[in-house]
Design an enzyme around this catalytic site. Structure first.
Site, short mmCIF file in Angstrom:
data_model
loop_
_atom_site.label_atom_id
_atom_site.label_comp_id
_atom_site.label_asym_id
_atom_site.label_seq_id
_atom_site.Cartn_x
_atom_site.Cartn_y
_atom_site.Cartn_z
N ILE A 1 28.64 44.54 41.60
CA ILE A 1 28.99 45.71 42.42
C ILE A 1 28.55 47.01 41.74
O ILE A 1 27.98 47.90 42.38
CB ILE A 1 30.50 45.73 42.71
N ASP B 1 31.75 48.00 24.94
CA ASP B 1 32.95 47.46 25.57
C ASP B 1 33.90 48.60 25.91
O ASP B 1 34.14 49.47 25.07
CB ASP B 1 33.63 46.48 24.60
N TYR C 1 44.55 37.17 36.58
CA TYR C 1 43.60 38.13 37.13
C TYR C 1 44.31 39.18 37.98
O TYR C 1 44.18 40.38 37.75
CB TYR C 1 42.54 37.40 37.96
N ASN D 1 36.72 39.74 48.88
CA ASN D 1 35.66 38.72 48.82
C ASN D 1 34.26 39.31 49.03
O ASN D 1 33.61 39.05 50.04
CB ASN D 1 35.95 37.63 49.85
N ILE E 1 29.83 32.15 48.45
CA ILE E 1 28.60 32.38 49.20
C ILE E 1 27.38 32.23 48.29
O ILE E 1 26.41 31.53 48.63
CB ILE E 1 28.61 33.76 49.88
N GLU F 1 45.31 30.52 43.98
CA GLU F 1 44.50 31.26 44.95
C GLU F 1 45.19 31.29 46.30
O GLU F 1 45.85 30.34 46.70
CB GLU F 1 43.11 30.63 45.08
#
Length: 308
Positions: free
Chosen positions: A12, A55, A143, A172, A188, A273
């Site tokens: 992204i 970092d 997460y 997503n 995907i 999930e």
């Protein structure tokens, strides 16, 4: 304008960098190139883009890079659910402490605004879809816990230190440069890579999990809008708040597979999930004038055609 993008050599982040470069802006990129999901990292060699392999947890090293920056797009993260389950310490270090390091560097350099990339996994299983920003968090894994911790830091830095922050919960995300390596790569990219290599598509039982798949270009447009919006003009939104970035429609994994190949196989179920993701995006539409442009079916079929 001068911008800084953390994680700017990844999926992204690199697309945000491309858009800023296209607009002729000066861009500083921080990325430690630690992601194991990418075959390669992405660099835009346009004039005015400066890359630093650092970092975000190394506060002393990132601090001077924020000098003169107007807005920070904070995309750097340990960004996959299953790897974070395997390494919760790494998730908390990067997503919680690392986010605090970025916010503090912005504060110390009088940066105007930080835009934080968060996750729809904050909604978990307890909330009935479509998910709206006022629903309570239901974190199922390290997460989501660590990313929501980052959200709360963003809210605190606005309320306590007057640093303007905007929090995006992505649903997503897929598109060009999406991660494809490893068994935990997003579905995907993994499916298209398996199709290209004439392999069966690996489906987690029973394949009826539904996801609000959102193209990366629509995520980028939300970020660019967020850099200039004045939230003080609105009664129903403020800095330090969450905005959903999703299409408002979803597809099952089986429906996605049908677009690509009839050759499938089942793999082991996964823990931690959500069964369904679906965004209520009314807040983002109303406040920032955003709307999704890319349809999943069109993009997948176009990619499949290119693969032959």
């Amino acid at each position: 304008m001068k911008y800084l993008v953390t994680g700017g050599a990844g999926f992204i982040g690199s697309h945000i960098v491309d858009k800023l470069a296209e607009n002729g802006d000066e861009v500083i990129v921080i990325d430690n190139e630690s992601s194991e999901s990418h075959d390669s990292f992405y660099y835009n060699h346009s004039y005015g883009i400066e890359y630093h392999k650092i970092d975000i947890n190394d506060h002393d090293k990132i601090l001077p890079l924020f000098t003169g920056v107007d807005t920070v797009f904070h995309c750097a993260a340990e960004s996959r659910i299953q790897p974070c389950i395997l390494n919760p310490l790494g998730a908390v270090k990067t997503n919680s402490y690392g986010t605090c390091s970025v916010l503090q560097a912005a504060r110390e350099n009088s940066v105007r605004r930080v835009i934080y990339s968060s996750t729809s996994s904050a909604y978990g299983l307890a909330n009935e879809p479509p998910n709206v920003e006022t629903q309570p968090e239901d974190c199922l894994n390290p997460y989501s816990v660590s990313k929501v911790s980052g959200e709360k830091l963003c809210k605190m830095y606005y309320e306590l230190y007057d640093l303007e922050t905007i929090i995006f919960r992505y649903f997503n995300v897929y598109g060009e440069r999406q991660p494809i390596r490893g068994q935990y790569a997003p579905v995907i990219g993994r499916f298209l890579d398996q199709y290209k290599n004439d392999q069966p598509l690996t489906i987690v039982p029973d394949g009826e999990q539904r996801r609000d798949y959102t193209h990366v270009s629509d995520v980028v447009s939300a970020n660019i809008l967020a850099a200039s919006v004045d939230l003080s003009e609105f009664d129903n939104a403020d800095y330090g708040e969450v905005f959903n970035v999703g299409t408002g429609t979803n597809h099952s994994v089986n429906e996605l597979a049908e677009l690509i190949s009839s050759k499938t196989t089942l793999i082991e179920p996964r823990k931690g999930e959500a069964r369904v993701t679906l965004a209520n995006n009314e807040k983002l539409r109303t406040v920032m004038g955003w709307s999704p442009k890319v349809k999943l079916e069109d993009w997948v079929l176009s990619c499949k055609k290119q693969l032959g």
